[in-house]
Write an enzyme that holds these catalytic residues in place. Sequence first.
Site, PDB file in Angstrom:
ATOM      1  N   TYR A 269       1.138  -1.205   0.050  1.00  0.00           N
ATOM      2  CA  TYR A 269      -0.081   0.000   0.004  1.00  0.00           C
ATOM      3  C   TYR A 269       0.585   0.984  -0.131  1.00  0.00           C
ATOM      4  O   TYR A 269       0.890   2.208  -0.719  1.00  0.00           O
ATOM      5  CB  TYR A 269      -0.918   0.221   0.915  1.00  0.00           C
ATOM      6  CG  TYR A 269      -2.124   1.572   1.248  1.00  0.00           C
ATOM      7  CD1 TYR A 269      -2.773   1.133   0.010  1.00  0.00           C
ATOM      8  CD2 TYR A 269      -1.307   2.023   2.560  1.00  0.00           C
ATOM      9  CE1 TYR A 269      -3.392   2.468  -0.009  1.00  0.00           C
ATOM     10  CE2 TYR A 269      -2.275   3.488   2.399  1.00  0.00           C
ATOM     11  CZ  TYR A 269      -3.625   3.058   1.326  1.00  0.00           C
ATOM     12  OH  TYR A 269      -4.022   4.685   1.669  1.00  0.00           O
TER      13      TYR A 269
ATOM     14  N   LYS B 119       1.030   3.623  -3.267  1.00  0.00           N
ATOM     15  CA  LYS B 119       0.298   5.042  -3.374  1.00  0.00           C
ATOM     16  C   LYS B 119       1.503   6.441  -3.125  1.00  0.00           C
ATOM     17  O   LYS B 119       1.697   7.115  -4.062  1.00  0.00           O
ATOM     18  CB  LYS B 119      -0.548   5.546  -2.085  1.00  0.00           C
ATOM     19  CG  LYS B 119      -1.525   4.692  -1.444  1.00  0.00           C
ATOM     20  CD  LYS B 119      -3.053   4.807  -2.468  1.00  0.00           C
ATOM     21  CE  LYS B 119      -3.502   6.297  -2.630  1.00  0.00           C
ATOM     22  NZ  LYS B 119      -4.750   6.766  -3.201  1.00  0.00           N
TER      23      LYS B 119
END
Length: 369
Positions: free
Chosen positions: A137, A141
Amino acid sequence: MKALVIGGSGFLGQYLVEGLCADGVEAISFSRRSNETFRARGIEERLGDVSSFDDVDSAVRGCDTVFCVAAFPSIVMDPRPYYLTNILGAKNVVAACLKEKVRRLVYTSTQCVANTIESQEGVDESTPYAPKFLGWYQMTKAIAEQVVRAANYVPWTPDYDFGGVDLSERKFHSLSSQFTFPTEKRDPNREDSLMTVALRPHLIWGPRDRHLVPRLLARARAGKLARVGNGENRLATIYVENCADAHRLAAKALQPGGTTPGSVYYVSQSEPLNCWKWIDDILALVGEPPVKRAVSFAAAWRLGGALEKIYAWLRLKTEPVMTRFLATQLAKSYWFDTSRARKELGFIPKISTAEGMKRLGEDLRARNV
């Protein structure tokens, strides 16, 4: 103004769509599933998947402003869903905006793209990306945020090459934390170009949440919730309506030659909260006792590292109970200097934490969560 909210049926997306409508904007929601409330209110929905360029391109067509709030936030070990939503999704959104002549793109990033394994207190947007990513993640991102920011002032085109960077699923694993997306100086006064901005909220909470607070309550009721660390860490959080406000302000601030295009902003409540007192306060809203069990950060870090290896090796699709990334988020302090958002976007949280907690409690009890 016609605005598309990618991820419009999600938690933040719903508030953003509703806020835009209240502003008199023609708001459109793009999500995989239809939203009953939107249908009842006559809000236009365009259905599809952010990992499909054709779906995104069709949804973007005819809009002059796009908000991308869709994301895959998790701690599962399988990289594929992160890639499809966070990287390929961002790539498709940027490409579609340039093809369909969109003027403004507001991207929802996350504070963790710059998180180290040690506490960060009062840091600002000059803080570099994390020196080492602790999970898919955080990595995806960070890359997606760079993809969006690098597209600032790119002239409209049907064949943007993303600076020659290979963002394919086969290659993205090789992009390290030291990777910097290539940028170039562009004319800010061209009217046939895209302007972009990224926001970095942390821990979005409030009524209608279906993930953060319900999962927290479920773990507490199952006796699986334990404090990590000494319980003194403080975190930036943001009430969901305030977060939606920040996005609308960011879109308005995207003016040619201004300070906002190509920038990134931390957005949060006015003051950081003690993480574990806040968790106890949430539990108290529905009559649950405070967290009693505790583990050290070192123990949680070791457990997280071991479980990451086991889950990756066995290719398990579920979330481990602990990862190294989760251990840092639960035990370290992460809060930020938001003065730039205040000065350049005019963002000041309208709803206090106390008022937000009152509304959250009413919502949880009404839904019997």
